[in-house]
Design an enzyme around this catalytic site. Structure first.
Site, PDB file in Angstrom:
ATOM      1  CD  GLU A   1      -6.776   3.943 -37.248  1.00  0.00           C
ATOM      2  OE1 GLU A   1      -6.858   3.396 -36.147  1.00  0.00           O
ATOM      3  OE2 GLU A   1      -6.450   3.359 -38.287  1.00  0.00           O
TER       4      GLU A   1
ATOM      5  CB  CYS B   1      -2.346  -2.661 -34.904  1.00  0.00           C
ATOM      6  SG  CYS B   1      -3.316  -1.210 -34.447  1.00  0.00           S
TER       7      CYS B   1
HETATM    8  O1  FUB Z   1      -4.354  -1.071 -40.547  1.00  0.00           O
HETATM    9  C1  FUB Z   1      -3.458  -1.778 -39.727  1.00  0.00           C
HETATM   10  C2  FUB Z   1      -3.316  -1.065 -38.410  1.00  0.00           C
HETATM   11  O2  FUB Z   1      -4.575  -1.032 -37.776  1.00  0.00           O
HETATM   12  C3  FUB Z   1      -2.908   0.379 -38.513  1.00  0.00           C
HETATM   13  O3  FUB Z   1      -1.547   0.590 -38.505  1.00  0.00           O
HETATM   14  C4  FUB Z   1      -3.570   0.980 -37.337  1.00  0.00           C
HETATM   15  O4  FUB Z   1      -3.663   2.368 -37.412  1.00  0.00           O
HETATM   16  C5  FUB Z   1      -4.890   0.272 -37.316  1.00  0.00           C
HETATM   17  O5  FUB Z   1      -5.778   0.852 -38.198  1.00  0.00           O
HETATM   18 ZN    ZN Z   2      -1.860   0.247 -33.345  1.00  0.00          ZN
END
Ligand code: FUB
Ligand code: ZN
Length: 608
Positions: A307, A391
């Site tokens: 990510e 999120c």
């Molecule tokens: O881990 C919390 C949130 O969920 C992160 O900021 C996003 O990238 C997703 O993984």
């Molecule tokens: Zn997000």
């Protein structure tokens, strides 16, 4: 009462931060491009979030169960954060549109949160329901991340309503964390940053310096080998920005959203402490992010595997991750960088990420979301009503109503205009009230009218950002040319202003074919189309025939026209290539019609 607790009462060192943003609560967006987004947020997005949190998922039940101390935890271990982020968005919405029903819903949620808080101040429904004995054992488990989002929601709701129940929950959780961690206590590196910037907000609202110091301490914990995140083979320290002390950072690494929140936290701490080391590190990583790792949409984080970031100039389009949260993070971070420096290059990036990377994260109707924002699709990538990991929807929920934050700022000698959009702002400049009304069809047109109202004449600079995409502009005050200088990307007019003074700005706004840096191999021989701050794409919905074979040439004639009947009102671009016409629509508006292919970068025949 609230003013007495305002941020400025907390001993911000003079000049540590040049610009103080004008809070969105003083900016009324009653017309123009963003009005529709505000309405959609209030009427649709907030309701979608409430429904998902209460009915479609177990997120609010986790708090109810935690309060009872029995029952299961459902969902992901950091799901509490979605409830807090939605609540923060609801608080902002209340500030714009008072609504007793929505306020009652917030109070109901806050009661559940407060009931779930443990006697020692700890709150996190995952650990309360799965075994409190395991809390604070795995730095990747987002306990401080969730606490940070709770504190942000608490500050927002306190500012919106004056009610402090959640703020007190936040204070107790912060105090709890400080009994366990800190100098002479346990080390801790929050696996997902967020708490740092939230603690600075808590300092802002309480005036208690210990929260600022704790934020600074948490930042200083990074890069010393204290991190312990469970599966270190899968996620090495660079994923967590934990390889070198933050003052020594030179390159961007790892997870994109975590990086953004880290940089915001560093900027916020620096705003009070004047830490030169943090500032210098932020400058270095900004270059690395923006010059070598950012997409034309202002999106960041190339890869789904982490990510996050991969290699410089490696910017694949089809597999681009560009998480919505990361684009919102770019807005948050670049806004802060602009406040330090008064340099428009940060506001330019902020604008790019806002209009493209971030707005793409929500459907025009406000009810469906993108988590991942590729720059090309084979027709199989679509917005969803919600996500297991939600999120991004909750991020959008808190981001949209606070867009007013990014428009204006003030400094000792100047009023700064960063975004152009229809709105009326009440600005306090040098102790005097100044009303600024912007009338504009931006980003569809480059004409901006700014009307000033004040009781008594006011001597101040007005600094108007000249967007980086703009090749020429005109500027008149009360219909006449005036003396102006350009400084760090702003046209500066320094004069004594009077009531009813008017500024007319015209930015030349033509469709442009943009070429990527030649080091980006994935975009070799391709061009993207941009007009003003808006990046365009081709969608199969408009270009059904031979989509894969569409090619432009550099001298294709492009025309732009407003379509009120399409995609909630857009400027559409037609490119005439031989006897074919290709239709481009704003990237943020894609996937709002029937499913189909999409691309931002299009092959181009060169003329040389
Ligand atoms: O881990 C919390 C949130 O969920 C992160 O900021 C996003 O990238 C997703 O993984
Ligand atoms: Zn997000």
């Amino acid at each position: 009462m609230l003013a007495a607790l305002s941020v400025m009462s907390c001993g911000r060192k003079e000049n540590e931060k040049l610009i103080t943003p004008v809070d969105f609560s003083n900016v009324k967006i009653e017309e123009g491009f963003f009005l529709n987004w505000m309405k959609v947020h209030k009427d649709v997005t907030v309701k979608v979030c409430i429904d998902q949190i209460e009915n479609q998922t177990g997120r609010i039940r986790n708090f109810e169960n935690a309060a009872k101390g029995e029952g299961e935890h459902s969902g992901i271990f950091f799901d509490d954060s979605d409830v807090y982020k939605a609540l923060e968005g609801m608080a902002y919405s209340l500030q714009l549109f008072p609504d007793s029903e929505l306020e009652a819903k917030c109070d109901e949620w806050i009661d559940k949160m407060a009931a779930a808080q443990q006697p020692d101040g700890y709150i996190n429904t995952y650990y309360i329901l799965t075994g409190l004995e395991n809390r604070w054992t795995n730095m990747d488990k987002h306990e401080m991340y969730c606490a940070g989002h709770m504190i942000e929601a608490a500050v927002a709701y306190y500012r919106a309503t004056g009610k402090r129940k959640l703020l007190d929950v936040g204070i107790r959780m912060a105090d709890h964390m400080m009994t366990v961690f800190g100098p002479g206590k346990r080390d801790w590196v929050p696996g997902h940053e967020e708490i740092e910037l939230a603690l600075v907000k808590l300092y802002g609202v309480t005036g208690k310096k210990k929260y600022l110091e704790f934020a600074d301490w948490l930042l200083s914990e990074r890069g010393h080998g204290h991190g312990s995140y469970g599966d270190e083979r899968k996620w090495p320290a660079h994923y967590y920005q934990d390889v070198v002390p933050v003052r020594e950072m030179t390159d961007i690494t790892g997870h994109a959203v975590r990086s953004m929140y880290l940089f915001c936290g560093m900027a916020d701490v620096t705003a009070y402490t004047g830490d030169e080391g943090y500032r210098a590190a932020l400058d270095r990583v900004w270059d690395d992010v923006v010059l070598r790792n950012m997409y034309i949409t202002g999106g960041i984080g190339q890869s789904s595997s982490n990510e996050g970031f991969t290699n410089d100039y490696s910017l694949p389009n089809l597999s681009a991750y560009c998480e919505t949260c990361a684009s919102v993070g770019m807005v948050y971070w670049n806004w802060r960088m602009n406040q330090f420096t008064g340099d428009s290059k940060y506001a330019d990036v902020m604008e790019r990420s806002l209009y493209n990377g971030a707005l793409a994260g929500i459907s025009l109707a406000g009810d469906r979301f993108f988590y991942v924002n590729p720059l090309e699709s084979l027709g199989n990538h679509h917005r969803q009503a919600w996500y297991g990991c939600a999120c991004c929807p909750s991020q959008i929920c808190r981001f949209l109503p606070s867009i007013g934050n990014y428009i204006y700022g003030t400094s000792k000698d100047a009023v700064w205009v960063n975004l152009y959009t229809g709105c009326t702002a009440e600005v306090n400049q040098d102790g005097k009230k100044l009303l600024i009304k912007q009338t504009t069809a931006y980003p569809w047109e480059g004409k901006v009218n700014i009307a000033l109202s004040m009781r008594t004449p006011l001597s101040t600079q007005i600094r108007l950002r000249i967007p980086e995409w703009c090749k020429s502009f005109g500027l008149l005050v009360n219909g006449k040319k005036v003396e102006q200088v350009i400084e760090k990307g702003y046209a500066v007019i320094d004069r004594k202003w009077s009531d009813s003074d008017k500024i007319d700005l015209v930015f030349a706004m033509e469709p442009e074919m943009v070429e990527a840096d030649p080091r980006v191999k994935e975009d070799e021989g391709l061009r993207a189309i941009q007009r003003g701050p808006v990046v365009y794409c081709l969608e199969e919905a408009d270009n059904k025939e031979g989509f894969d074979g569409i090619t432009l040439s550099e001298n294709d004639n492009m025309s732009a026209y407003y379509r009120s009947d399409k995609l909630s009102g857009i400027v559409e671009i037609s490119a005439k290539h031989g006897d074919r016409i290709f239709t481009f629509v704003p990237y943020y508006a894609w996937d709002n019609r029937e499913a189909g292919k999409m691309k931002v970068w299009v092959p181009v025949e060169r003329n040389d």
